[in-house]
Design an enzyme around this catalytic site. Structure first.
Site: not given
Length: 251
Positions: A31, A48, A142
């Site tokens: 955020d 972004h 991962l």
């Protein structure tokens, strides 16, 4: 051959964590991109773009300390309410990020999985997500869950609908429904429960992200806008997580 993460540009080294205090699964609410851009007199889209580097630095930092799963909230089912121009940008941006980064993730041994609804999502975005999934399917360093067009309530409603249909068709008996059975109907049944739920920007809410998986997650809210996040922020969050007493309902 799997390559090691690149060192952080500052030269910072990861703290030494005991294996038992390292979270297995970290959820990220990334955020603050828009506010970061506005503070600098830039369009929201610039925030972004800056956030992309933050995410992948966090991924490398997670690998360095042994975290095995990350879920990144890339586009929510509620984000369709944003301006058409921003939605259009985010669709193209998510598509291009996945295309740009998939080889890098593959080199690191990262498995990419898409979690979210196909409905309304651009076909080109789905194609890139599916290509990344196929390319990285055998990796095990991962797992990076890219949550694109994801909403927690939508996930639960979709699962309940599919389960109800199977009951109606006689594929499953109502009396046999358990949590383990229900999980099989979620967007990604193999996703593990969230251990550490990390949100940037100082906001203290979960915003409909992984509610089923986060029932016992430790919440850490950091007062830093997402584009300013890097692996050192993740490490600080893990240090806080390590101090928590996780009882899971026990005394």
């Amino acid at each position: 051959m799997i390559r090691q993460p690149k060192p952080h540009r500052s030269g910072a080294l990861p703290p030494k964590f005991a294996p038992e205090v390292i979270p297995h699964h970290v959820a990220l609410v990334m955020d603050g991109n828009g506010r970061w851009a506005q503070e600098r007199g830039l369009p929201r889209t610039a925030g972004h773009e800056a956030g992309e580097a933050a995410l992948f630095d966090v991924v490398e930092g997670a690998i360095e300390i042994g975290i095995k799963e990350i879920s990144a909230f890339a586009f929510s089912t509620e984000n369709w309410r944003r301006s058409p121009d921003e939605v259009k940008f985010l669709m193209g941006f998510n598509r291009d990020v996945i295309r740009r980064r998939r080889d890098e993730m593959n080199e690191l041994g990262v498995r990419v999985r898409w979690v979210g609804r196909p409905k309304k999502l651009w076909t080109s975005v789905i194609k890139e997500l599916e290509t990344a999934e196929k390319l990285t399917a055998d990796n095990d360093v991962l797992t990076l869950n890219m949550c694109v067009n994801y909403g927690g309530r939508a996930e639960i409603v979709d699962a309940a609908t599919a389960l109800a249909q199977d009951v109606k068709e006689g594929k499953i008996d109502v009396s046999s429904i358990t949590e383990k059975v229900f999980i099989k109907y979620l967007d990604e049944p193999k996703m593990s429960d969230v251990d550490l739920f990390l949100r940037s920007s100082g906001e203290m809410r979960t915003s409909n992200f992984l509610p089923w998986q986060s029932v016992y997650a430790e919440m850490v809210f950091m007062d830093i806008l997402w584009p300013d996040v890097d692996r050192r922020v993740l490490w600080r969050a893990v240090e806080e997580y390590a101090l928590r007493n996780r009882r899971f309902g026990k005394a």
